[in-house]
Design a protein around this motif. Sequence first.
Motif, PDB file in Angstrom:
ATOM      1  N   GLU A 128       0.858  -1.188   0.000  1.00 45.08           N
ATOM      2  CA  GLU A 128       0.000   0.000   0.000  1.00 45.08           C
ATOM      3  C   GLU A 128       0.889   1.232   0.000  1.00 45.08           C
ATOM      4  O   GLU A 128       1.826   1.333   0.796  1.00 45.08           O
ATOM      5  CB  GLU A 128      -0.918  -0.032   1.241  1.00 45.08           C
ATOM      6  CG  GLU A 128      -1.675   1.245   1.540  1.00 45.08           C
ATOM      7  CD  GLU A 128      -2.604   1.705   0.419  1.00 45.08           C
ATOM      8  OE1 GLU A 128      -3.486   0.929   0.008  1.00 45.08           O
ATOM      9  OE2 GLU A 128      -2.427   2.859  -0.041  1.00 45.08           O
TER      10      GLU A 128
ATOM     11  N   ASN B 242       5.398   1.645  -4.426  1.00 43.11           N
ATOM     12  CA  ASN B 242       4.515   1.589  -5.579  1.00 43.11           C
ATOM     13  C   ASN B 242       4.488   0.152  -6.111  1.00 43.11           C
ATOM     14  O   ASN B 242       5.537  -0.412  -6.462  1.00 43.11           O
ATOM     15  CB  ASN B 242       5.037   2.549  -6.650  1.00 43.11           C
ATOM     16  CG  ASN B 242       4.034   2.722  -7.762  1.00 43.11           C
ATOM     17  OD1 ASN B 242       3.194   1.856  -7.997  1.00 43.11           O
ATOM     18  ND2 ASN B 242       4.131   3.842  -8.452  1.00 43.11           N
TER      19      ASN B 242
ATOM     20  N   SER C 132     -12.674   1.472   1.096  1.00 46.45           N
ATOM     21  CA  SER C 132     -12.588   0.075   1.532  1.00 46.45           C
ATOM     22  C   SER C 132     -13.743  -0.765   0.974  1.00 46.45           C
ATOM     23  O   SER C 132     -14.313  -0.411  -0.065  1.00 46.45           O
ATOM     24  CB  SER C 132     -12.524   0.034   3.067  1.00 46.45           C
ATOM     25  OG  SER C 132     -12.190  -1.260   3.477  1.00 46.45           O
TER      26      SER C 132
HETATM   27  C1  LIG Z   1      -9.730   0.745  -3.649  1.00 41.93           C
HETATM   28  S1  LIG Z   1      -8.525   1.099  -2.453  1.00 41.93           S
HETATM   29  C2  LIG Z   1      -8.378  -0.462  -1.648  1.00 41.93           C
HETATM   30  C3  LIG Z   1      -8.769  -0.394  -0.216  1.00 41.93           C
HETATM   31  C4  LIG Z   1      -8.640  -1.656   0.604  1.00 41.93           C
HETATM   32  N1  LIG Z   1      -9.210  -2.823   0.008  1.00 41.93           N
HETATM   33  C5  LIG Z   1      -9.240  -1.443   1.999  1.00 41.93           C
HETATM   34  O1  LIG Z   1      -9.914  -2.323   2.494  1.00 41.93           O
HETATM   35  O2  LIG Z   1      -9.066  -0.364   2.562  1.00 41.93           O
HETATM   36  C6  LIG Z   1      -7.062   1.178  -3.411  1.00 41.93           C
HETATM   37  C7  LIG Z   1      -5.809   1.422  -2.595  1.00 41.93           C
HETATM   38  O3  LIG Z   1      -4.676   1.254  -3.434  1.00 41.93           O
HETATM   39  C8  LIG Z   1      -3.677   2.187  -3.067  1.00 41.93           C
HETATM   40  N2  LIG Z   1      -2.815   2.342  -4.265  1.00 41.93           N
HETATM   41  C9  LIG Z   1      -3.179   2.924  -5.433  1.00 41.93           C
HETATM   42  N3  LIG Z   1      -2.180   2.819  -6.330  1.00 41.93           N
HETATM   43  C10 LIG Z   1      -1.156   2.169  -5.712  1.00 41.93           C
HETATM   44  C11 LIG Z   1       0.144   1.756  -6.142  1.00 41.93           C
HETATM   45  N4  LIG Z   1       0.568   2.013  -7.380  1.00 41.93           N
HETATM   46  N5  LIG Z   1       0.916   1.085  -5.253  1.00 41.93           N
HETATM   47  C12 LIG Z   1       0.477   0.822  -3.996  1.00 41.93           C
HETATM   48  N6  LIG Z   1      -0.759   1.180  -3.552  1.00 41.93           N
HETATM   49  C13 LIG Z   1      -1.564   1.845  -4.394  1.00 41.93           C
HETATM   50  C14 LIG Z   1      -4.458   3.431  -2.674  1.00 41.93           C
HETATM   51  O4  LIG Z   1      -3.692   4.236  -1.788  1.00 41.93           O
HETATM   52  C15 LIG Z   1      -5.697   2.831  -2.015  1.00 41.93           C
HETATM   53  O5  LIG Z   1      -5.527   2.725  -0.619  1.00 41.93           O
END
Ligand SMILES: C[S@@+](CC[C@H](N)C(=O)[O-])C[C@H]1O[C@@H](n2cnc3c(N)ncnc32)[C@H](O)[C@@H]1O
Length: 376
Positions: A45, A66, A358
């Motif tokens: 994350e 990332n 979430s």
């Molecule tokens: C739809 S949310 C998922 C939330 C998670 N399932 C929860 O229960 O809270 C997508 C998440 O992916 C993270 N994110 C987006 N792009 C990312 C990347 N390239 N690398 C790591 N994390 C990333 C965002 O910060 C966000 O918290």
Amino acid sequence: MADAAESHGGGNEPQRVLEFYSGIGGMRYSLIRAGVKAQVVEAFEINDRANDVYEHNFGHRPYQGNIQCLTAADLDGYGADAWLLSPPCQPYTRQGLQKDTGDARAFSFLQILELMPFLLKPPSLLFVENVVGFETSDTHAKLIEILDRTNFVTQEFILSPLQFGIPYSRPRYFCLAKRKPYSFVNEIWNRQLIQSPGPLYEHFDTAFIEDDLSQEDRHKLLQSCQPIESFLELKNPSNNIEAESATLGKGDDNVCDSLQQYYVPLSLVERWGSAMDVVYPDSKRCCCFTKSYYRYVKGTGSLLATVQPEKRDKASLKEQCLRYFTPREVANIHSFPEDFKFPDHISLKQRYALLGNSLSIAVVAPLLQYLFANPQ
Ligand SMILES: C[S@@+](CC[C@H](N)C(=O)[O-])C[C@H]1O[C@@H](n2cnc3c(N)ncnc32)[C@H](O)[C@@H]1O
């Protein structure tokens, strides 16, 4: 974590799970609720605040980088049996520009998929969660093409908490995939998009399901849900803000020390009232809470009437003392466990944003149980 003798693999070792885009840990809570014998070996994350919350609750800080930078060798290194992914939804949302594969936020997911054919130890199980609309995207076409090529069978679902007794409308898309020779309990649903929870249950062996519910069935479904009241911190709403604030202040959540901050200002009610989704403690439905809840009132989630008018359709909204659901109440509606907590330094707006991103544990847990079940 509870043991499940019939779970995938059947051996004594817990399944090794990687949790991508872990946010505040909705997937991990769903895995626990599913009772499968599994261990999250790493979570990924990029968001600092989300990782603070995750660490606060699970005692482990996700890998804060990332996902796009992960290599096939990195992934092989974890020797994971299952991958759980909830990539960003914005490239596919109806409100967004729907740039799909052209949206930078889709790149990391595409990158992970493209690594799949090069893995020496690919996972046996894969689970993807996203918004409705994803199933018609180019990214979806790519996902299915790569899964086909790497020997996975898939079953796809669009399900909402309303179908699991929760008064919450949040339909979401799910892809469940198993690498051959593993197979689903109900194989007749392979390569299908299913809009009913029926196939998740072993006894459900009919090849026919009614995806388009009649008006009457929809009504029955709503009536079978618990009322909103069951999810509130305050069960007996009244107009006495000070008394309610005192009750809230007893919790250990210091953001909740004043109920006043949850009341919707009258100026907003005057301006946006007609666009607000207002619900009552006895309502059997509320709208999806998005990450912009509390920042904007239009289309970001329901508001609660704390004063019950005699005639709802005729009453003025200004008299109903509308308030936002508190973060704890949104967490309850997302079926987070009682022991889920935010660290004190996470602001109110951040709490709503993290919860809005979430997922519904009431929906994801049975899907994971079905995915991990190992037919003989
Ligand atoms: C739809 S949310 C998922 C939330 C998670 N399932 C929860 O229960 O809270 C997508 C998440 O992916 C993270 N994110 C987006 N792009 C990312 C990347 N390239 N690398 C790591 N994390 C990333 C965002 O910060 C966000 O918290």
